[in-house]
Write a protein that holds these residues in place. Sequence first.
Motif, PDB file in Angstrom:
ATOM      1  N   ASN A 181       0.824  -1.201   0.000  1.00  0.00           N
ATOM      2  CA  ASN A 181       0.000   0.000   0.000  1.00  0.00           C
ATOM      3  C   ASN A 181       0.862   1.256   0.000  1.00  0.00           C
ATOM      4  OD1 ASN A 181      -1.719   2.057   2.095  1.00  0.00           O
ATOM      5  ND2 ASN A 181      -2.915   1.102   0.476  1.00  0.00           N
ATOM      6  N   GLU A 232      -6.886   0.181   5.840  1.00  0.00           N
ATOM      7  CA  GLU A 232      -8.179  -0.509   5.776  1.00  0.00           C
ATOM      8  C   GLU A 232      -8.927  -0.309   7.081  1.00  0.00           C
ATOM      9  OE1 GLU A 232      -8.460  -4.352   3.521  1.00  0.00           O
ATOM     10  OE2 GLU A 232      -9.010  -5.109   5.500  1.00  0.00           O
ATOM     11  N   ASN A 246     -15.112   1.934   2.128  1.00  0.00           N
ATOM     12  CA  ASN A 246     -14.664   3.184   1.509  1.00  0.00           C
ATOM     13  C   ASN A 246     -15.789   4.195   1.378  1.00  0.00           C
ATOM     14  OD1 ASN A 246     -11.703   2.824   0.500  1.00  0.00           O
ATOM     15  ND2 ASN A 246     -12.707   0.882   0.061  1.00  0.00           N
ATOM     16  N   SER A 268     -12.163   8.014  -1.383  1.00  0.00           N
ATOM     17  CA  SER A 268     -11.517   6.784  -0.927  1.00  0.00           C
ATOM     18  C   SER A 268     -12.003   5.620  -1.789  1.00  0.00           C
ATOM     19  CB  SER A 268     -11.852   6.515   0.542  1.00  0.00           C
ATOM     20  OG  SER A 268     -11.153   5.373   1.010  1.00  0.00           O
ATOM     21  N   GLY A 270     -11.212   1.201  -2.905  1.00  0.00           N
ATOM     22  CA  GLY A 270     -10.517  -0.065  -2.715  1.00  0.00           C
ATOM     23  C   GLY A 270      -9.689  -0.349  -3.956  1.00  0.00           C
ATOM     24  N   THR A 271      -8.423  -0.691  -3.769  1.00  0.00           N
ATOM     25  CA  THR A 271      -7.542  -0.895  -4.930  1.00  0.00           C
ATOM     26  C   THR A 271      -7.918  -2.117  -5.764  1.00  0.00           C
ATOM     27  OG1 THR A 271      -5.954  -2.064  -3.520  1.00  0.00           O
ATOM     28  CG2 THR A 271      -5.544   0.283  -3.922  1.00  0.00           C
ATOM     29  N   ASP A 275     -15.945  -2.419  -3.553  1.00  0.00           N
ATOM     30  CA  ASP A 275     -16.099  -1.968  -2.168  1.00  0.00           C
ATOM     31  C   ASP A 275     -17.350  -2.594  -1.546  1.00  0.00           C
ATOM     32  OD1 ASP A 275     -15.481  -0.442   0.137  1.00  0.00           O
ATOM     33  OD2 ASP A 275     -16.840   1.171  -0.495  1.00  0.00           O
ATOM     34  N   GLY A 282     -15.536   2.842  -4.677  1.00  0.00           N
ATOM     35  CA  GLY A 282     -15.521   3.800  -3.576  1.00  0.00           C
ATOM     36  C   GLY A 282     -16.323   5.025  -3.972  1.00  0.00           C
ATOM     37  N   ASP A 326      -6.785  -0.082   0.734  1.00  0.00           N
ATOM     38  CA  ASP A 326      -7.567   1.065   0.263  1.00  0.00           C
ATOM     39  C   ASP A 326      -6.676   2.300   0.188  1.00  0.00           C
ATOM     40  OD1 ASP A 326      -9.714  -0.666   0.442  1.00  0.00           O
ATOM     41  OD2 ASP A 326     -10.316   0.054   2.432  1.00  0.00           O
TER      42      ASP A 326
END
Length: 332
Positions: A181, A232, A246, A268, A270-271, A275, A282, A326
């Motif tokens: 992250n 997270e 998110n 925000s 989520g990669t 979400d 997000g 995230d």
Amino acid sequence: HIQAKKFQIFNSGHPLPNNVSVLAAKSIMKFLEQRKKEDIVIFLVSGGGSSLISLPAGISLNEKIRVNNLLLKSGATIQEFNCIRKHLSKIKGGMMVENLKCQAVALVMSDVENNDLSSISSGCTYYDKTTFQNSLKIIKKYNLRKKIPKRVLKRLNDGYVGKIKDTPKKPRIKNQIIATNKDCLKSMAKKAKQLGYKPKITTISGNVITESQKIIQLLPKKKNSCLIFGGETTVNVTGKGKGGRNQELVLRILKNSLKIKNDVVISSIGTDGIDGNTKDAGAIIEKSSISNNVINHYLKNNDSNSFFKKYGGLIKTGYTHTNLLDIGVLLN
């Protein structure tokens, strides 16, 4: 999509395992059992593996899904979640590679705080620092004892009294983290500088209510400053709405921003591109005149997705095929 006969692809379930998750796990174990001493196996591991490969031990898949569902809604951390997963599995916590005959290495993309290898994908290629006793303490902590299936409790209790062998306590193969992250946050800070912002970086972890308050307090007061955050949060789901950590985080930060004078943009995602129980990654929103009462109405039912559908701001990326926790930003 990989188009090659030598690749076998399984579209497993996430965040809850399914029958394909079990098929995938069995296929991996069969492949590993067939390796010869002179072979070398390279594992590519990312977050999500806890659900994508599942081989329940002493319980049914439906019982495992029920436990996962309860933990998802309880507000348990990923470490606590995975502790229980590992003690209900035949492959997690290093058991996947425990009897491997050949050399191997695992290249790991981290989706957990502090890059704890024993938590990423439930440490399937690493080892386990937790015990059956820890699992029982987590169930007690979140008042889940009466909701957990009886066979699950029996297995954990049997393990606690020594009737079942615990997970491996030392690594069998080398595990190497290749992306985190922090890599995302560094790239965001670099871009922010190029756009003329002064970035500040922080990490988030734990209850979404507490973290949303922390984030707004950390926002620099000066114009053209930005707060970049990653990690997270956990959400204790009590309502029946649609959303994810998110979207709920953005909505809670929006609520907190009503108390400050600054005009802020909040986002925000989520990669992994998904979400919670939605198809959105997000949300993004600018501080507005929406009342506190309106925001509270949506938060009470954990219905952040409906809020952003009505007022705008949902971010849809689709599956990104990666998972590095995230990421978010506040622009001043």
